[in-house]
Design a protein around this motif. Sequence first.
Motif, short mmCIF file in Angstrom:
data_model
loop_
_atom_site.label_atom_id
_atom_site.label_comp_id
_atom_site.label_asym_id
_atom_site.label_seq_id
_atom_site.Cartn_x
_atom_site.Cartn_y
_atom_site.Cartn_z
N LEU A 1 3.39 51.71 15.96
CA LEU A 1 2.74 51.66 14.66
C LEU A 1 3.78 51.63 13.55
O LEU A 1 4.79 52.35 13.62
CB LEU A 1 1.82 52.87 14.47
N THR A 2 3.52 50.83 12.55
CA THR A 2 4.37 50.78 11.36
C THR A 2 3.50 51.00 10.14
O THR A 2 2.28 51.18 10.25
CB THR A 2 5.09 49.42 11.26
N ASP A 3 4.12 51.01 8.96
CA ASP A 3 3.37 51.23 7.73
C ASP A 3 2.20 50.26 7.63
O ASP A 3 2.35 49.05 7.88
CB ASP A 3 4.28 51.04 6.51
N GLY A 4 1.05 50.78 7.25
CA GLY A 4 -0.12 49.94 7.01
C GLY A 4 -0.90 49.56 8.24
O GLY A 4 -1.92 48.88 8.12
N GLN A 5 -0.46 50.00 9.44
CA GLN A 5 -1.13 49.57 10.67
C GLN A 5 -2.14 50.58 11.21
O GLN A 5 -2.73 50.36 12.26
CB GLN A 5 -0.08 49.26 11.73
N LEU A 6 -2.33 51.70 10.50
CA LEU A 6 -3.32 52.70 10.90
C LEU A 6 -4.01 53.20 9.64
O LEU A 6 -3.35 53.52 8.65
CB LEU A 6 -2.65 53.86 11.63
N TYR A 7 -5.34 53.29 9.70
CA TYR A 7 -6.08 53.84 8.57
C TYR A 7 -7.10 54.85 9.08
O TYR A 7 -7.86 54.57 10.02
CB TYR A 7 -6.80 52.76 7.78
N ILE A 8 -7.12 56.02 8.45
CA ILE A 8 -8.06 57.08 8.78
C ILE A 8 -9.11 57.14 7.70
O ILE A 8 -8.78 57.30 6.52
CB ILE A 8 -7.35 58.46 8.89
N PHE A 9 -10.36 57.01 8.09
CA PHE A 9 -11.44 56.99 7.10
C PHE A 9 -12.27 58.26 7.20
O PHE A 9 -12.83 58.57 8.25
CB PHE A 9 -12.33 55.77 7.31
N ASN A 10 -12.32 59.01 6.09
CA ASN A 10 -13.23 60.15 5.93
C ASN A 10 -12.84 61.38 6.75
O ASN A 10 -13.70 62.16 7.15
CB ASN A 10 -14.68 59.75 6.29
N ASN A 11 -11.54 61.59 6.98
CA ASN A 11 -11.09 62.80 7.67
C ASN A 11 -9.65 63.10 7.26
O ASN A 11 -8.72 62.47 7.75
CB ASN A 11 -11.18 62.63 9.19
N SER A 12 -9.47 64.07 6.37
CA SER A 12 -8.12 64.35 5.87
C SER A 12 -7.27 65.11 6.87
O SER A 12 -6.05 65.15 6.75
CB SER A 12 -8.20 65.13 4.55
N ASN A 13 -7.89 65.75 7.89
CA ASN A 13 -7.08 66.37 8.95
C ASN A 13 -6.14 65.36 9.58
O ASN A 13 -5.01 65.69 9.96
CB ASN A 13 -7.98 66.96 10.04
N TRP A 14 -6.61 64.12 9.66
CA TRP A 14 -5.84 63.10 10.35
C TRP A 14 -4.69 62.54 9.51
O TRP A 14 -3.97 61.65 9.97
CB TRP A 14 -6.76 61.98 10.82
N ALA A 15 -4.49 63.05 8.32
CA ALA A 15 -3.23 62.75 7.62
C ALA A 15 -2.05 63.21 8.48
O ALA A 15 -0.93 62.71 8.34
CB ALA A 15 -3.19 63.44 6.26
#
Length: 498
Positions: free
Chosen positions: A378-392
């Motif tokens: 994974l590199t920048d911009g290749q993963l997005y977490i929607f609606n769950n801030s734990n996954w930051a």
Amino acid sequence: MKQQPRTIEKQARTSLLLLLTAGFLLSLLYCPPVDIFFDDKEIFRYIGRVIARGGVPYRDVFDHKPPLIYFFNVAGPWGLWVIDTALTLVATLVFFRLCRRHRLAFPWLLPLLFDLLLRNYLVCMGIGMTRAYTAIFLLLFFCLLFGISARRYFWMGLLAAATLLMQQDQLLPLLPMIVYACAKVFTRRPGRSISMAALGFAALSLPVLLYFGFHHALADLWRDAFRFNFDWYTERVSTAEQFRAIHAALEGTGTLMPLVIALTLGITALFLRHANKPLVIAALLTVGLSFIANLLSGHAFNYYLLPLAASLPMLVFAVFDSIGEPFLGDRKSRLLFGFLLCCLPLYNAVQHATHLSTHTDDVVAAMPEYRWLRDQPLTDGQLYIFNNSNWAYAYNRRDILSPSPWIYHYFWGWYPRWDAGHAQLKSIENELAAHHTRFVVDFSGDLPFRDPTALADWKAFLRASYRPVAVPGATAQLLWELTPPPTAVRPAAGPPVK
């Protein structure tokens, strides 16, 4: 028989050494390998990495806290722990010296109470929470009130600015002490004192404003860190419901008993004859305003009780420093009150110390989706977490950046009017498309949207651009992978041209 001055000094040095050792050990319970996992801290850490890479808070990533916590997190996990521990030990040292200078019996007692309340694992959520720092700033401000140098007003102004830039609502618990300081100023040299305080305030606030001004982000700072919290981040519930929630938080964290004892001492001091009632009243108001976050937001999160770590020892100090009655002034009585104040926080500290774990991040790390993604490049911009801030946590652990500035977005589940035109949702979708984001982890089902049309919009985008990934051991469909574009069909080769 009176003790010799040299013996008293030796005892004081021993007490201070033991006190600072206790403070250090309490901080050590939250060093990075065993710190408590919490989503707010992952957000702060992420934004610290954004700054370290040249990004700007609010312009390049959304959150609604003032900026000082993000700058602290630029130092990384161990650097933040060092900053946190150093600030706590400085506050402990200054408070001890104040108690000793005012000849309080057992001058280590109230600083120890401050450390125990600040490191209560049921309240503090480890290190790195904004209200822990504002509690430190509040106690330092209080100690400076009793100084004799005019320069102390410079530091008081700087601490007021630090509070505003760390957690803006915590200026309200500081307000009674500011008023008390102003009352003292106007009986002496108001011009010089106020100018020194203004200089201290500017010494911290101006560099921050210049930073955002240089990066053309002043409007973003104002919109997200200040106006947003008044426009959106409040929820009205009944007064009775608020107080029930606050009582449950106090009782569940072992903070109720120290609060009741401190308030009993403070209210009793109002009916006794002494010359320091203004200080006691200011300290009582500070304790009351320590609950301002609970009352303004309608929530009773345990970490909202962190201001009490400073305000309760301050109130007890004001009482002990004012009263010479046998009931409150006797050494044995004060030791008894100190034991009652410290016993539950001390029990919580021992409880936490005997149950340390290096797996507090398992709320994310143990999920099948996270384990599956761990093997993906994974590199920048290749993963997005929607609606769950734990996954930051996933962004931080993989040292990657989100394709969208919106990494904190529970608001569709909180406010029916949020993003009424779906502009924010469209911006997220556009960012994912522009970055060709490969994976999306979708938690839109965790907190139902108050606007069903927004959820339908998001689901339609997800189905159109992504395909579900079957993850072994998963209990819900959370992981989606970008649908590859159709391969162009080449025309069949014709006969060679003669």
